[in-house]
Design an enzyme around this catalytic site. Structure first.
Site, PDB file in Angstrom:
ATOM      1  N   SER A 414     -30.003  55.632  47.053  1.00  0.00           N
ATOM      2  CA  SER A 414     -29.997  55.278  48.468  1.00  0.00           C
ATOM      3  C   SER A 414     -30.720  56.335  49.294  1.00  0.00           C
ATOM      4  O   SER A 414     -30.970  56.115  50.477  1.00  0.00           O
ATOM      5  CB  SER A 414     -28.559  55.149  48.978  1.00  0.00           C
ATOM      6  OG  SER A 414     -27.871  56.386  48.854  1.00  0.00           O
ATOM      7  N   HIS A 435     -31.356  49.185  45.849  1.00  0.00           N
ATOM      8  CA  HIS A 435     -30.179  49.829  46.437  1.00  0.00           C
ATOM      9  C   HIS A 435     -29.108  48.784  46.696  1.00  0.00           C
ATOM     10  O   HIS A 435     -29.116  48.093  47.721  1.00  0.00           O
ATOM     11  CB  HIS A 435     -30.559  50.553  47.730  1.00  0.00           C
ATOM     12  CG  HIS A 435     -29.382  51.185  48.396  1.00  0.00           C
ATOM     13  ND1 HIS A 435     -29.298  51.359  49.768  1.00  0.00           N
ATOM     14  CD2 HIS A 435     -28.217  51.679  47.886  1.00  0.00           C
ATOM     15  CE1 HIS A 435     -28.144  51.929  50.073  1.00  0.00           C
ATOM     16  NE2 HIS A 435     -27.480  52.124  48.948  1.00  0.00           N
ATOM     17  N   GLU A 447     -31.360  46.571  49.225  1.00  0.00           N
ATOM     18  CA  GLU A 447     -32.624  47.074  49.755  1.00  0.00           C
ATOM     19  C   GLU A 447     -33.591  47.235  48.586  1.00  0.00           C
ATOM     20  O   GLU A 447     -33.322  47.987  47.655  1.00  0.00           O
ATOM     21  CB  GLU A 447     -32.410  48.416  50.461  1.00  0.00           C
ATOM     22  CG  GLU A 447     -31.666  48.295  51.782  1.00  0.00           C
ATOM     23  CD  GLU A 447     -31.453  49.629  52.466  1.00  0.00           C
ATOM     24  OE1 GLU A 447     -31.790  49.755  53.649  1.00  0.00           O
ATOM     25  OE2 GLU A 447     -30.936  50.559  51.799  1.00  0.00           O
ATOM     26  N   ASN A 485     -29.463  53.678  55.705  1.00  0.00           N
ATOM     27  CA  ASN A 485     -29.023  55.070  55.847  1.00  0.00           C
ATOM     28  C   ASN A 485     -29.823  55.822  56.909  1.00  0.00           C
ATOM     29  O   ASN A 485     -29.287  56.717  57.577  1.00  0.00           O
ATOM     30  CB  ASN A 485     -29.111  55.805  54.511  1.00  0.00           C
ATOM     31  CG  ASN A 485     -27.930  55.475  53.613  1.00  0.00           C
ATOM     32  OD1 ASN A 485     -26.965  54.849  54.049  1.00  0.00           O
ATOM     33  ND2 ASN A 485     -28.000  55.881  52.360  1.00  0.00           N
TER      34      ASN A 485
END
Length: 582
Positions: A414, A435, A447, A485
């Protein structure tokens, strides 16, 4: 002489200012069966609201809203709501004009978000008649609202404010001015960063919104939320915060200014990040279909790792019908991982998520092993080992040697470099980032990150594979943090910074979480989310993001480092910001 409260039985409710908040409130009241009078000085706004009111279902017998630029038409309303822009002088002027029209005793509500309700009440000359109506975003059925009386507000006005919340179909919440201001600043900062990310061209507005909705459980994507709030309203709020705090996180993203200059103000103007028809309903956008050229069939899957993420991914793949081999560092770890998957599937049966037959079929597809040679015959391998760059490079070097030519190799990182894994593998065209979000069996988002050398056919293979798992895919180039993130952690860092603010409330953790949850509908506040992610994991991600971006938004939190040093890791060991040991 005793002041007489006006007889207002059957009288309409007035709304002054038909921007994003005023329009939404007026239509909500109309849909609830109230007679309403809407006042605005802009004829285009009045025409827009009239069209949208015609498309709003209301109980039989509900009169059409009276829409006018004449504040004198408020005479005789049983209650008036001021919903003009967040400017003290403007709000005071409107409230004074309303007091000239409405007799003493008529409740007057202000939608002031950051201004003092008490100060506005005093300035308008009728403090007993004034209360606040705190609306965190433009109101929607069942949405939150807080009645905000002051020490000067009469009991009758307080009762009227609360009655309006109930009769409009809103949910009354208790948040408080300080926590509400903190929550609003946190959310506005997040929305502003989403605009900047979109403006960079890193991801489309649809992918940004999808990623944050599914990855963080937000009730709406950040750019959808901006469209509802109004881009001009958000820009003004950000500007006030920026000037007051000097924090560049609140400096409005230039794209906001350009869109406002073009008249794209969001839903209220018919267009913002998305398009809207004359009734205010979103217009479905038709994007280009994904390029599936070169996509390979994925039958057998390999999972490298035995932790929570590896086990969750293995559960997802076997439920989707893929024979899967999970490779761990030792037989005991492999057996424990398979047992954990079996236990999770048993819980799924109890909850009605899977049938007993599906559980057994899934387990029959799952094998455990301890050597990478078990990945022979796999069409796709998913690495889910420790989030350590050296470990991952070592694993990809071994996978490049052990896996068959043409096997797609993926990493669940991530926050680390997909390109570094690809380079270590010796076959960079075959490597992508996948991800998955934890817990993988529940979270719908993946992702899909591609490095510069990723083969388009490999990308198409990964995209189709994830869709076959029932996941929603958002695509982005390889970069630390990807979409979620990179937006989430500055928001979490800003929340942690509240702990260091001079004069910080001793209950800032609980009160901020409550404000974000109750006011904005987030599934959990920032401090509870940090506990859920893991404080040690969060600190490590902060460091990686800061190493990459080197901006204050990503600077690691001293408080977080101190918590981790003290052994407080969050939910995983029941000791954290909101979690205590039993």
């Amino acid at each position: 002489m005793t002041q007489q409260t006006p007889d207002t039985s059957g009288a309409p409710i007035g709304v002054v200012g038909l921007g994003s908040v005023g329009e939404a409130l007026l239509l909500l009241l109309h849909a609830a069966g109230h007679a309403v009078v809407g006042v605005d000085t802009d004829p285009d706004v009045l025409a827009r609201v009239a069209t949208r009111a015609k498309g709003t279902p209301a109980p039989d017998g509900t009169p059409e809203p009276v829409l006018t630029d004449d504040a004198a038409r408020l005479r005789g309303v049983r209650l008036a709501v001021e919903a003009v822009p967040e400017d003290g002088a403007v709000k005071t002027g409107v409230l004074r004009r309303v007091t000239e029209v409405c007799p003493p005793g008529t409740p007057l509500l202000t939608t002031a978000a950051g201004l003092s309700v008490a100060r506005l009440a005093i300035a308008c000359g009728r403090p007993a008649d004034v209360a606040g109506l705190r609306l965190f975003t433009p109101p929607a059925p069942g949405g939150p609202a807080e009645a905000v009386p002051t020490s000067l507000t009469s009991e009758e006005t307080t009762a009227a404010a609360r009655g309006l919340v109930a009769s409009a179909g809103l949910t009354e919440v208790e948040v408080g001015a300080g926590p509400a201001a903190d929550a609003r600043a946190l959310v506005l900062g997040l929305l502003n960063r989403a605009v900047a990310l979109c403006a960079e061209g890193y991801a489309s507005h649809e992918d940004v919104d999808t990623a944050m909705r599914l990855g963080c459980g937000l009730p709406a994507g950040p750019l959808q939320t901006l469209d509802r709030i109004g881009l001009d309203t958000a820009h003004a709020a950000l500007t006030r915060l920026w000037r007051r705090t000097g924090d560049t996180a609140f400096e409005p993203a230039p794209l906001l200014g350009r869109m406002i200059a073009d008249g794209r103000l969001g839903r209220k103007s018919g267009g913002g990040f998305y398009g809207y028809d004359e009734t205010g309903a979103p217009v479905r956008e038709r994007g280009d279909a994904p390029d599936e050229t070169g996509a390979r069939t994925v039958r057998r899957v390999g999972v490298l790792g035995s932790g929570a993420m590896a086990r969750g991914i293995a559960e997802v793949t076997v439920l989707a019908g893929h024979p899967t081999v999970l490779v761990a560092r030792g037989a005991a770890k492999a057996d424990a991982a398979l047992a954990s998957v079996a236990d999770s599937l048993t819980r799924g049966v109890r909850r009605g998520r899977v049938t007993p037959a599906e559980r057994q079929a899934a387990l029959d597809r799952l094998d455990g092993a301890t050597g990478l040679d078990a990945f022979a015959g796999c069409d796709l391998v998913i690495e889910a080992v420790a989030e350590d760059p050296d470990v991952k490079r070592e694993m990809f070097a071994a996978l490049g040697e052990a896996c068959d030519p043409g096997t797609v190799l993926s990493t669940t990182t991530s926050s680390l470099s997909v390109a570094a894994c690809a380079e270590a593998s010796g076959r960079p065209a075959d490597v992508v980032g996948l991800h998955f979000f934890n817990p993988a069996p529940v979270m719908r988002l993946v992702e899909l990150a591609h490095a510069p050398g990723t083969d388009p056919g490999v990308l198409a293979t990964a995209r189709a594979f994830c869709a076959g798992l029932g996941k929603t895919v958002v695509e982005c180039p390889d970069r630390t943090g990807f979409i979620v993130n990179s937006l989430l952690f500055p928001y979490l860092g800003a929340a942690l910074a509240l702990l260091d603010r001079p004069g910080a409330d001793d209950r800032v953790v609980e009160r901020t979480d409550a404000a974000v949850e109750r006011g904005f509908g987030y599934p959990m506040g920032p401090f509870a989310l940090l506990d859920t992610i893991g404080l040690d994991v969060s600190l490590a991600i902060q460091h990686r993001l800061f190493d990459h971006f080197e901006t204050p938004d990503y600077e690691p939190s001293d408080a977080l480092a101190e918590l981790v040093s003290a052994g407080l890791l969050g939910r995983k060991n029941r000791r954290g910001l909101r979690t205590t040991a039993r």
